[in-house]
Design an enzyme around this catalytic site. Structure first.
Site, mmCIF file in Angstrom:
data_model
loop_
_atom_site.group_PDB
_atom_site.id
_atom_site.type_symbol
_atom_site.label_atom_id
_atom_site.label_comp_id
_atom_site.label_asym_id
_atom_site.label_seq_id
_atom_site.Cartn_x
_atom_site.Cartn_y
_atom_site.Cartn_z
ATOM 1 N N LYS A 55 0.848 -1.209 0.000
ATOM 2 C CA LYS A 55 0.000 0.000 0.000
ATOM 3 C C LYS A 55 0.873 1.246 0.000
ATOM 4 C CE LYS A 55 -3.843 -2.021 2.500
ATOM 5 N NZ LYS A 55 -4.218 -2.488 3.835
ATOM 6 N N GLN A 99 -5.309 -1.329 9.600
ATOM 7 C CA GLN A 99 -5.236 -2.677 9.051
ATOM 8 C C GLN A 99 -5.895 -3.680 10.007
ATOM 9 O OE1 GLN A 99 -4.015 -3.505 6.010
ATOM 10 N NE2 GLN A 99 -4.424 -5.678 6.313
ATOM 11 N N ASP A 122 -11.578 2.895 3.880
ATOM 12 C CA ASP A 122 -11.973 1.477 3.857
ATOM 13 C C ASP A 122 -13.489 1.329 3.744
ATOM 14 O OD1 ASP A 122 -10.088 -0.583 3.871
ATOM 15 O OD2 ASP A 122 -9.563 -0.238 5.973
HETATM 16 N N1 GUN Z 1 -7.467 -6.769 6.155
HETATM 17 C C1 GUN Z 1 -7.788 -7.520 5.079
HETATM 18 N N2 GUN Z 1 -8.384 -6.765 4.128
HETATM 19 C C2 GUN Z 1 -8.443 -5.516 4.621
HETATM 20 C C3 GUN Z 1 -8.941 -4.289 4.096
HETATM 21 O O1 GUN Z 1 -9.470 -4.191 2.984
HETATM 22 N N3 GUN Z 1 -8.797 -3.212 4.908
HETATM 23 C C4 GUN Z 1 -8.240 -3.294 6.144
HETATM 24 N N4 GUN Z 1 -8.174 -2.188 6.870
HETATM 25 N N5 GUN Z 1 -7.780 -4.412 6.662
HETATM 26 C C5 GUN Z 1 -7.878 -5.517 5.901
#
Ligand code: GUN
Length: 290
Positions: A55, A99, A122
């Site tokens: 990311k 996350q 998100d």
């Molecule tokens: N963990 C797995 N997929 C995601 C996601 O799309 N966003 C976040 N914040 N954590 C995750």
């Protein structure tokens, strides 16, 4: 026998990231503002660490600012909430992503609810989930958004198609069902308690695997010609001390039955980060009223 075509999510995501980079450059030229994404990682989960690294890299490549906060697994809930509050107040931060999964001693819902909905890239805050459900403009969860982009690109209008989403998570299953409904699909959410799951899946024009169980969806569950979207990323033993990634769909069995299918890796996965960048740009635009 159907000819099965593979959906190239990796290539599509690359194109999308290029387009976003161009839009970011225009936005910076027009406003003098660089969109900023803050990512918060608590603990040492290796899969999460890989995602966070990717990311950060792709955020910078798109011309945005990246702020990474890596906290030890023992971080307390109050400390994490204080960090979220400071990111909410930081004008250089337009998107905030915490996350998941968080360590068990932290109430994840409480942390997600503390994020300013306008910075919730998100789309996990109840305000954004609610706005999506009632058809208002919302920041939409990245993986479902990526799935729908791939579907519309390959199928055109989705109106009237029967979609079966296997999995009912807040991250994928539920928001994806909402998005497919918005595209005028007839939507079924199936899950571990669904009666005769194979038969339910065989009704689908669009079949989505989002359960996190390696190769659970068999070839015989797929209607000939159906479009199959595989959201699963499961690491399995490949023998000889090696591992490999497989989806929720038995990919080899789907050959000759599915009309279109996303591979794992290289299908939905790369779309998630591309959509995160898109959401960050959207949040920046809305925050500065552009
Ligand atoms: N963990 C797995 N997929 C995601 C996601 O799309 N966003 C976040 N914040 N954590 C995750």
């Amino acid at each position: 026998m159907v000819e099965t075509r593979i959906i190239d999510g990796k290539g599509f995501a690359e194109e999308l990231r290029k387009r976003i980079a161009g839009e970011v450059a225009d936005f910076r030229a027009a406003t003098g503002i660089t969109p900023g994404l803050a990512v918060v990682l608590v603990g040492e989960d290796p899969a999460s660490a890989v995602y966070v690294r990717n990311k950060g890299k792709q955020t910078l490549e798109a011309g945005m600012a990246s702020f990474e906060h890596k906290l030890p697994a023992a971080t307390g809930e109050a400390e994490l909430l204080a960090l979220v509050a400071s990111l909410n107040a930081d004008p250089a931060v337009h998107g905030i992503l915490v996350q998941l999964p968080l360590p068990a001693h932290i109430d994840a819902q409480k942390v997600l609810s503390a994020i300013d909905p306008a910075k919730d890239v998100d789309g996990f805050h109840v305000v954004n989930a609610g706005r999506l459900a009632v058809g208002l403009d919302a920041l939409v969860p990245c993986t479902p958004l990526g799935c729908v982009m791939l579907l519309k690109h390959h199928l055109g209008s989705l109106a009237g198609l029967r979609a079966v989403v296997v999995g009912r998570s807040n991250i994928v299953g539920k928001p994806l069902a909402q998005l497919l409904l918005r595209e005028d699909c007839t939507v079924t959410i199936a899950h571990s308690r669904t009666k005769d799951l194979p038969e339910e899946c065989r009704r689908a024009d669009i079949l989505v695997g989002a359960v996190g169980r390696p190769e659970m969806i068999r070839g015989s569950w797929i209607k000939p010609g159906a479009t199959v979207i595989d959201v699963g990323i499961n690491r399995v033993d490949a023998g000889g001390g090696k591992t490999r990634l497989v989806g929720d769909v038995a990919f080899d069995e789907a050959q000759g039955i599915a009309g279109l299918i996303t591979p794992v890796p290289g299908g939905v996965g790369p779309m998630t980060i591309a959509c995160l960048l898109q959401n960050t740009l959207t949040a920046a635009r809305r925050l500065v009223g552009d």
